[in-house]
Design an enzyme around this catalytic site. Structure first.
Site, PDB file in Angstrom:
ATOM      1  N   ASN A   1     -32.302   6.668  -6.355  1.00  0.00           N
ATOM      2  CA  ASN A   1     -30.914   6.119  -7.198  1.00  0.00           C
ATOM      3  C   ASN A   1     -31.134   4.501  -6.886  1.00  0.00           C
ATOM      4  O   ASN A   1     -31.294   4.025  -5.826  1.00  0.00           O
ATOM      5  CB  ASN A   1     -29.890   6.771  -5.977  1.00  0.00           C
ATOM      6  CG  ASN A   1     -30.018   8.317  -5.717  1.00  0.00           C
ATOM      7  OD1 ASN A   1     -30.868   8.232  -4.991  1.00  0.00           O
ATOM      8  ND2 ASN A   1     -29.102   9.024  -6.322  1.00  0.00           N
TER       9      ASN A   1
ATOM     10  N   GLU B   1     -31.823  15.233  -5.876  1.00  0.00           N
ATOM     11  CA  GLU B   1     -30.783  15.346  -5.224  1.00  0.00           C
ATOM     12  C   GLU B   1     -30.491  16.773  -5.027  1.00  0.00           C
ATOM     13  O   GLU B   1     -30.466  17.221  -6.125  1.00  0.00           O
ATOM     14  CB  GLU B   1     -29.521  14.531  -5.806  1.00  0.00           C
ATOM     15  CG  GLU B   1     -29.774  13.055  -6.131  1.00  0.00           C
ATOM     16  CD  GLU B   1     -28.881  12.574  -6.723  1.00  0.00           C
ATOM     17  OE1 GLU B   1     -27.506  13.271  -6.807  1.00  0.00           O
ATOM     18  OE2 GLU B   1     -28.489  11.381  -7.390  1.00  0.00           O
TER      19      GLU B   1
ATOM     20  N   HIS C   1     -28.595   6.352 -14.595  1.00  0.00           N
ATOM     21  CA  HIS C   1     -28.964   5.393 -14.257  1.00  0.00           C
ATOM     22  C   HIS C   1     -29.779   4.293 -15.290  1.00  0.00           C
ATOM     23  O   HIS C   1     -30.942   4.218 -15.365  1.00  0.00           O
ATOM     24  CB  HIS C   1     -30.101   5.982 -13.155  1.00  0.00           C
ATOM     25  CG  HIS C   1     -29.650   6.498 -12.063  1.00  0.00           C
ATOM     26  ND1 HIS C   1     -30.382   7.223 -11.079  1.00  0.00           N
ATOM     27  CD2 HIS C   1     -28.483   6.696 -11.347  1.00  0.00           C
ATOM     28  CE1 HIS C   1     -29.761   8.046  -9.916  1.00  0.00           C
ATOM     29  NE2 HIS C   1     -28.478   7.462 -10.241  1.00  0.00           N
TER      30      HIS C   1
HETATM   31  P1  FAE Z   1     -22.400  -1.809 -13.271  1.00  0.00           P
HETATM   32  O1  FAE Z   1     -21.895  -1.357 -11.980  1.00  0.00           O
HETATM   33  O2  FAE Z   1     -22.402  -0.870 -14.462  1.00  0.00           O
HETATM   34  O3  FAE Z   1     -21.270  -3.059 -13.672  1.00  0.00           O
HETATM   35  C1  FAE Z   1     -21.230  -3.715 -14.944  1.00  0.00           C
HETATM   36  C2  FAE Z   1     -19.901  -4.072 -15.203  1.00  0.00           C
HETATM   37  O4  FAE Z   1     -19.646  -4.871 -16.140  1.00  0.00           O
HETATM   38  C3  FAE Z   1     -18.893  -2.824 -15.351  1.00  0.00           C
HETATM   39  O5  FAE Z   1     -17.776  -2.818 -14.694  1.00  0.00           O
HETATM   40  C4  FAE Z   1     -18.407  -2.918 -17.035  1.00  0.00           C
HETATM   41  O6  FAE Z   1     -17.104  -2.373 -17.299  1.00  0.00           O
HETATM   42  C5  FAE Z   1     -18.626  -4.476 -16.970  1.00  0.00           C
HETATM   43  N1  FAE Z   1     -18.874  -4.692 -18.357  1.00  0.00           N
HETATM   44  C6  FAE Z   1     -19.622  -4.406 -19.397  1.00  0.00           C
HETATM   45  N2  FAE Z   1     -19.875  -4.970 -20.542  1.00  0.00           N
HETATM   46  C7  FAE Z   1     -18.754  -5.982 -20.304  1.00  0.00           C
HETATM   47  C8  FAE Z   1     -18.182  -7.146 -21.236  1.00  0.00           C
HETATM   48  N3  FAE Z   1     -18.841  -7.277 -22.570  1.00  0.00           N
HETATM   49  N4  FAE Z   1     -17.204  -7.926 -20.711  1.00  0.00           N
HETATM   50  C9  FAE Z   1     -16.723  -7.550 -19.412  1.00  0.00           C
HETATM   51  N5  FAE Z   1     -17.229  -6.736 -18.756  1.00  0.00           N
HETATM   52  C10 FAE Z   1     -18.180  -5.761 -18.936  1.00  0.00           C
HETATM   53  O7  FAE Z   1     -23.449  -2.406 -13.265  1.00  0.00           O
HETATM   54  N6  FAE Z   1     -26.637   4.987  -8.308  1.00  0.00           N
HETATM   55  C11 FAE Z   1     -27.036   5.128  -6.999  1.00  0.00           C
HETATM   56  O8  FAE Z   1     -27.577   4.218  -6.545  1.00  0.00           O
HETATM   57  N7  FAE Z   1     -26.610   6.221  -6.158  1.00  0.00           N
HETATM   58  C12 FAE Z   1     -25.653   7.138  -6.848  1.00  0.00           C
HETATM   59  O9  FAE Z   1     -25.291   8.248  -6.327  1.00  0.00           O
HETATM   60  C13 FAE Z   1     -25.520   7.043  -8.366  1.00  0.00           C
HETATM   61  N8  FAE Z   1     -24.525   8.011  -8.798  1.00  0.00           N
HETATM   62  C14 FAE Z   1     -23.992   7.738 -10.144  1.00  0.00           C
HETATM   63  C15 FAE Z   1     -23.268   8.667 -10.601  1.00  0.00           C
HETATM   64  C16 FAE Z   1     -22.665   8.458 -11.961  1.00  0.00           C
HETATM   65  C17 FAE Z   1     -21.750   9.341 -12.493  1.00  0.00           C
HETATM   66  C18 FAE Z   1     -23.061   7.160 -12.528  1.00  0.00           C
HETATM   67  C19 FAE Z   1     -22.332   6.802 -13.964  1.00  0.00           C
HETATM   68  C20 FAE Z   1     -23.922   6.168 -11.922  1.00  0.00           C
HETATM   69  C21 FAE Z   1     -24.391   6.544 -10.784  1.00  0.00           C
HETATM   70  N9  FAE Z   1     -25.356   5.686 -10.097  1.00  0.00           N
HETATM   71  C22 FAE Z   1     -25.867   5.918  -9.088  1.00  0.00           C
HETATM   72  C23 FAE Z   1     -25.822   4.402 -10.854  1.00  0.00           C
HETATM   73  C24 FAE Z   1     -25.235   3.199 -10.436  1.00  0.00           C
HETATM   74  O10 FAE Z   1     -23.754   3.294 -10.165  1.00  0.00           O
HETATM   75  C25 FAE Z   1     -25.630   2.064 -11.321  1.00  0.00           C
HETATM   76  O11 FAE Z   1     -27.088   1.704 -11.162  1.00  0.00           O
HETATM   77  C26 FAE Z   1     -24.975   0.665 -10.825  1.00  0.00           C
HETATM   78  O12 FAE Z   1     -23.395   0.570 -11.129  1.00  0.00           O
HETATM   79  C27 FAE Z   1     -25.631  -0.501 -11.813  1.00  0.00           C
HETATM   80  O13 FAE Z   1     -24.970  -1.737 -11.084  1.00  0.00           O
HETATM   81  P2  FAE Z   1     -24.973  -2.938 -12.282  1.00  0.00           P
HETATM   82  O14 FAE Z   1     -24.245  -4.149 -11.183  1.00  0.00           O
HETATM   83  O15 FAE Z   1     -26.158  -3.136 -13.048  1.00  0.00           O
END
Ligand code: FAE
Length: 538
Positions: A517, A394, A479
Site C-alpha cells: 500500500n 490484503e 492506488h
Molecule cells: P491524495 O491523498 O489523493 O491528495 C490529493 C488531494 O488533492 C485531494 O484531497 C484532492 O481532492 C486534491 N485535489 C486534486 N485536484 C485538485 C485541484 N485541481 N485543486 C485543488 N485540490 C485538488 O494524494 N493507501 C495505503 O497506503 N493504505 C491503504 O490502506 C489505502 N487504502 C485506500 C482505500 C481507498 C478506498 C482509497 C481511495 C485509497 C487507498 N489508499 C491506501 C491510497 C492512498 O490513500 C493514496 O495513495 C494517497 O492518498 C495518495 O496521496 P497523495 O498525497 O498523492
C-alpha cells in the site's frame, strides 16, 4: 464556525453565512449538514508558497515549510469535513451511503457493485462528497476529496515496503537514507502502530482475518501483520462497548468518525498549530503559469457543494507545490503543457502511470468456516507472495453486518503495464490510456495465491461481487501512482523541469507500483524531498 481551518490571518476571509448564501444549494446543505469551511483565499492575494491539495504529499510539504518559517496557503477542491451532518456524524456509514459519500454523483459507485445477485448501488443527492470514483476509459480510479485527501477514505494500512524491493520502486533514491531517516520519520508523523497479536487472536471482529490467516498458512503462504494508522486502544474499547463504534461500525470508504488517524489528526493538526498555514477547501486550481513580475499566477475556482463555480480567483505564488494526487497533478500538468500555460514542461509529463497492480476477488468458504458478522473495517493482515508470485494480498473485510461466508482480498501485484495521460483537445479533458485487459498480469499474480488456497480448501471463487458471474474486480484502482515521475518529469527531488519554483510532491512522483500500500512511501518521499528543497531553494 468551529471548523474554520484558516490558521493564519493573512488571507481575506468571508463569513460562513455569505458563503452558504452563495452556494445555491441550500436544500442539499440543510439535508446533509454543512461541511464547508470559511477559509477562502482572497482574489489578488500574493503568497510565498501555495500547495495544491491536502493529502499526504501536500500536508508534509506545508508542515515542513511552515516549520521553516514560510507562510503557506493550501488549496483543496473537496470539503473541510469538520462539521456533523443532520445525523450527528461527519461521515456517512458504508452501509447507508448518502450525498456525503460521493463526489458529484447521483448514484453510488461501490467497488463491490453486486451481492448475491443484487445490484447494490443506489441513488444519492449530488454533492461534493468524500469519495471520487473517477472514470477513465479502462479504469475507475477511487480517490479521497476533502481536507486530508486519501487519508479520509483509505483503509489506513501503513506499510513500509521490504527494503529488498525498494530499488525497483524508486530507482534513483538512496535506500539507505529512506530506511534510515525518512521511512521512520513518516511512520512517526503518521502515528503508525500494530495490532496486539493476542487481541487479534481472540476478538470477534478479526475472525475474518484469522480465517484468512489459516487458509494462507495451510497453503504454505506467509501471513504478515500489517501496521495501520488506526488507534488500536480505541478499537479495543469499541469491541468492549465503552466508546462509539467506528471501525466496528463498518466505517471506512466514506470516512471514519472516530478511531482512524487521518491526516487531520496527525500532519494537518501539526501544521495548523504552526499558525502559518491557511487552508481553502472547496477551491480548485485550474491553472498555473509564470507571472510577469516573477513567481506564478494561479487561477482557482471556488466551488459550492453542488460543484458549481461561484467565484474565480487569481493569486500569485512564489512557489507552487503540486500535491493534487497522482491523477490530479497529472491532469493539471498535462493540461498546462498542452494548452500553453507551461509549455516547457518536458515530455515525461503524464507518463509512467500505474494502478499499483490492484485487483480484488472473493472466495466462498465452507459453512463450517464463518468469517463473522462483526468485521473490523480496518484490514490488518496480508498474504505475502511477492517474491514467488508477484502478489501481496490484503485480507480485507466485508463489513455487511451479516455472515457472508466469504473471504475478500485486495491484491497488490507486480503489473508491468503503464499508462499515459494525454490532453484531448476535442473534449477539453485529459484521457488515460489504461485498458481493462492490462489487469491480466495482476489476475495471474493473484491466482498464484488463491488458486492454490481454493485447491487446498476445496473452495471456489465468489462470482457475485463484481457483476453477474464475474470473479475479478479488475475495473478499478485505489492506488493511482505516477504521471510526473521523479528524476524524469522532475529532478531527483521533485523540481519540475523548466520551471524554477514549481514542484511535484505527491504520488505522481512514484512510477506506478510500490509493492505494498502506497501512502507511507508517498509520505516518506515527500519528507525527503521537502527537506532538500528547504535546505537548498529557500
Ligand atoms: P491524495 O491523498 O489523493 O491528495 C490529493 C488531494 O488533492 C485531494 O484531497 C484532492 O481532492 C486534491 N485535489 C486534486 N485536484 C485538485 C485541484 N485541481 N485543486 C485543488 N485540490 C485538488 O494524494 N493507501 C495505503 O497506503 N493504505 C491503504 O490502506 C489505502 N487504502 C485506500 C482505500 C481507498 C478506498 C482509497 C481511495 C485509497 C487507498 N489508499 C491506501 C491510497 C492512498 O490513500 C493514496 O495513495 C494517497 O492518498 C495518495 O496521496 P497523495 O498525497 O498523492
Amino acid at each position: 464556525m468551529s471548523g474554520d481551518v484558516a490558521c493564519g490571518n493573512r488571507s481575506k476571509h468571508i463569513s460562513r453565512r455569505s458563503f452558504l448564501a452563495g452556494t445555491g444549494s441550500i436544500l442539499g446543505v440543510a439535508a446533509l449538514g454543512s461541511h464547508t469551511a470559511a477559509a477562502s483565499i482572497g482574489d489578488g492575494a500574493r503568497v510565498p508558497a501555495l500547495v495544491i491539495g491536502t493529502g499526504y504529499g501536500g500536508s508534509v510539504a506545508a508542515l515542513r515549510l511552515a516549520q521553516a518559517g514560510v507562510d503557506v496557503h493550501m488549496i483543496e477542491m473537496g470539503m473541510a469535513w469538520d462539521t456533523p451532518g443532520a445525523d450527528g456524524k461527519i461521515f456517512a456509514n458504508t452501509t447507508s451511503p448518502d450525498g456525503r459519500s460521493y463526489w458529484l454523483r447521483t448514484k453510488t459507485k461501490q467497488p463491490l457493485s453486486n451481492f448475491l445477485g443484487f445490484q447494490i448501488d443506489r441513488d444519492i443527492p449530488r454533492y461534493t462528497g468524500i469519495l471520487d470514483a473517477e472514470e477513465f476509459g479502462g479504469i475507475t480510479v477511487y480517490q479521497g476529496r476533502g481536507v486530508g485527501g486519501g487519508s479520509l477514505v483509505n483503509g489506513g494500512m501503513a506499510v513500509t515496503p521490504k527494503r529488498e524491493n525498494f530499488a525497483a520502486i524508486l530507482p534513483s533514491v538512496d535506500a539507505e537514507e529512506m530506511y534510515g531517516t525518512y521511512y521512520p520519520r513518516a511512520n512517526a508523523g503518521l502515528g503508525v502502530g500494530t495490532i496486539d497479536p493476542a487481541w487479534f487472536d481472540t476478538t470477534d471482529c478479526y475472525q475474518y482475518a484469522r480465517v484468512g490467516r489459516k487458509h494462507a498458512q495451510r497453503s504454505g503462504f506467509p501471513f504478515v501483520f500489517v501496521p495501520t494508522v488506526y488507534d488500536w486502544d480505541y478499537m479495543e474499547r469499541e469491541a468492549a462497548g465503552t466508546v462509539p463504534r467506528s471501525a466496528l461500525a463498518g466505517e471506512i470508504l466514506y470516512g471514519n468518525n472516530y478511531g482512524k488517524k487521518s491526516l487531520r489528526k496527525t500532519y494537518i493538526a501539526q501544521l495548523e498549530a504552526t499558525g502559518r498555514v491557511t487552508i481553502s477547501p472547496l477551491h480548485k486550481v485550474t491553472s498555473v503559469a509564470p507571472a510577469s513580475g516573477g513567481g506564478y499566477t494561479v487561477v482557482i475556482d471556488q466551488l459550492n457543494s453542488s460543484g458549481d463555480t461561484t467565484a474565480t480567483k487569481t493569486v500569485t505564488a512564489d512557489r507552487v507545490f503540486f500535491a493534487a494526487g497522482s491523477v490530479g497533478t497529472s491532469k493539471l500538468l498535462v493540461t498546462l503543457k498542452a494548452t500553453g500555460a507551461l509549455p516547457n514542461l518536458n515530455n515525461e509529463i503524464g507518463k509512467s502511470w500505474g494502478d499499483n497492480g490492484n485487483v480484488m476477488c472473493g472466495r466462498a468458504n465452507h459453512l463450517w468456516d464463518p468469517t463473522g458478522s462483526l468485521q473490523s473495517a480496518i484490514p490488518t493482515g496480508g498474504i505475502d507472495n511477492w517474491t514467488a508470485g508477484g502478489a501481496f494480498a490484503e485480507v480485507a473485510p466485508l463489513p455487511t453486518g451479516i455472515e457472508t461466508w466469504a473471504s475478500f482480498y485486495l491484491s497488490i501485484t507486480k503489473n508491468p503495464n503503464r499508462a499515459e495521460f494525454s490532453w484531448n483537445a476535442a473534449t477539453g479533458k485529459v484521457d488515460l490510456s489504461w485498458q481493462t485487459a492490462w489487469k491480466q498480469p495482476s489476475i495471474n499474480a493473484a491466482k498464484t495465491i488463491f488458486d492454490k488456497i481454493n485447491a487446498k480448501e476445496g473452495t471456489i471463487y465468489r462470482t457475485d461481487l463484481f457483476g453477474v458471474y464475474k470473479i475479478w474486480g479488475d475495473h478499478l484502482t485505489y492506488h493511482p501512482l505516477g504521471g510526473a515521475v521523479l528524476n524524469k518529469a522532475t529532478d531527483n527531488y521533485g523540481r519540475l523541469a523548466g520551471y524554477p519554483g514549481l514542484y511535484v510532491i505527491d504520488g505522481a512522483l512514484v512510477p506506478g507500483n510500490t509493492s505494498v500500500n502506497p501512502f507511507v512511501t508517498i509520505t516518506a518521499l515527500a519528507e525527503r524531498n521537502i527537506e532538500k528543497i528547504i535546505a537548498t531553494d529557500l
